[in-house]
Design an enzyme around this catalytic site. Structure first.
Site, mmCIF file in Angstrom:
data_model
loop_
_atom_site.group_PDB
_atom_site.id
_atom_site.type_symbol
_atom_site.label_atom_id
_atom_site.label_comp_id
_atom_site.label_asym_id
_atom_site.label_seq_id
_atom_site.Cartn_x
_atom_site.Cartn_y
_atom_site.Cartn_z
ATOM 1 N N HIS A 255 0.866 -1.186 0.000
ATOM 2 C CA HIS A 255 0.000 0.000 0.000
ATOM 3 C C HIS A 255 0.902 1.235 0.000
ATOM 4 O O HIS A 255 1.582 1.521 0.983
ATOM 5 C CB HIS A 255 -0.922 0.009 1.220
ATOM 6 C CG HIS A 255 -2.081 0.935 1.077
ATOM 7 N ND1 HIS A 255 -3.370 0.551 1.335
ATOM 8 C CD2 HIS A 255 -2.158 2.223 0.689
ATOM 9 C CE1 HIS A 255 -4.185 1.566 1.129
ATOM 10 N NE2 HIS A 255 -3.454 2.603 0.736
ATOM 11 N N LEU A 256 0.888 1.947 -1.097
ATOM 12 C CA LEU A 256 1.698 3.139 -1.294
ATOM 13 C C LEU A 256 1.473 4.149 -0.163
ATOM 14 O O LEU A 256 0.338 4.354 0.263
ATOM 15 C CB LEU A 256 1.300 3.777 -2.634
ATOM 16 C CG LEU A 256 2.098 4.977 -3.094
ATOM 17 C CD1 LEU A 256 3.465 4.534 -3.566
ATOM 18 C CD2 LEU A 256 1.356 5.677 -4.220
ATOM 19 N N HIS A 257 2.541 4.750 0.320
ATOM 20 C CA HIS A 257 2.429 5.820 1.309
ATOM 21 C C HIS A 257 3.690 6.679 1.264
ATOM 22 O O HIS A 257 4.759 6.219 0.898
ATOM 23 C CB HIS A 257 2.177 5.277 2.721
ATOM 24 C CG HIS A 257 3.182 4.277 3.184
ATOM 25 N ND1 HIS A 257 3.212 2.967 2.734
ATOM 26 C CD2 HIS A 257 4.192 4.391 4.074
ATOM 27 C CE1 HIS A 257 4.192 2.319 3.313
ATOM 28 N NE2 HIS A 257 4.812 3.165 4.134
ATOM 29 N N ILE A 258 3.530 7.947 1.617
ATOM 30 C CA ILE A 258 4.631 8.912 1.626
ATOM 31 C C ILE A 258 4.958 9.261 3.070
ATOM 32 O O ILE A 258 4.067 9.593 3.851
ATOM 33 C CB ILE A 258 4.251 10.202 0.875
ATOM 34 C CG1 ILE A 258 3.902 9.892 -0.580
ATOM 35 C CG2 ILE A 258 5.391 11.229 0.953
ATOM 36 C CD1 ILE A 258 3.381 11.085 -1.354
#
Length: 161
Positions: free
Chosen positions: A114-117
């Site tokens: 799950h993409l996250h910054i």
């Protein structure tokens, strides 16, 4: 033996490993850490921060690749990034920031599906002897206390938009 006080870890230690993604299933997402819900993404405190005020910006949709973001998600995520930096500057007065995305486990992603910054405020001298000699990071404030304080700033800025 090394001892560090980290009371927020006990809930993690006692809990069983839940199935599913911690960022996208409502039953798994810890609402107490959420600072702001947008339309396509949200901002939350990192439960295992590198420094005080370590935030993450996360799309609601479960995806792991940048190229899978649609235009609306890209725009909102970058807007939330800008917004988060402004809040952290006012609330914590850091000297700088580390901002990054770890794409894939090999790149250091703890949650790689799950993409996250990451938005990590930094201060001159925030790496001290504990990090250098003891290989231990000391977070000087309680994460839930920090979260409650930051929610006020996020709420204030949200009203100004």
């Amino acid at each position: 033996m090394k001892s560090i006080y980290a009371p927020w870890r006990m809930a993690y230690i006692k809990s069983g490993k839940a199935a599913g993604c911690v960022f996208c299933r409502e039953s798994l997402r810890d609402e107490s850490y959420v600072l702001l819900d947008g339309k396509t993404a949200f901002v939350m405190m990192n439960a295992y921060p590198y420094t005080n005020g370590h935030l993450m910006i996360i799309p609601f949709r479960h995806l792991s690749r940048l190229e899978d973001l649609d235009q609306e998600e890209r725009l909102e995520i970058f807007s939330l990034l800008d917004f988060s930096v402004r809040v952290l500057k006012e609330a914590l007065n850091p000297d700088g920031f580390n901002i990054g995305i770890n794409l894939g486990r090999a790149a250091g992603a703890g949650i790689d599906d799950h993409l996250h910054i990451h938005v990590v405020p930094r201060w001159n001298g925030d790496t001290n002897f504990m990090s250098v000699v003891g290989d231990i990071r000391v977070i000087p404030d309680d994460i839930l206390k920090s979260c409650e304080e930051l929610k006020g700033y996020f709420s204030k800025y949200r009203q100004e938009e």
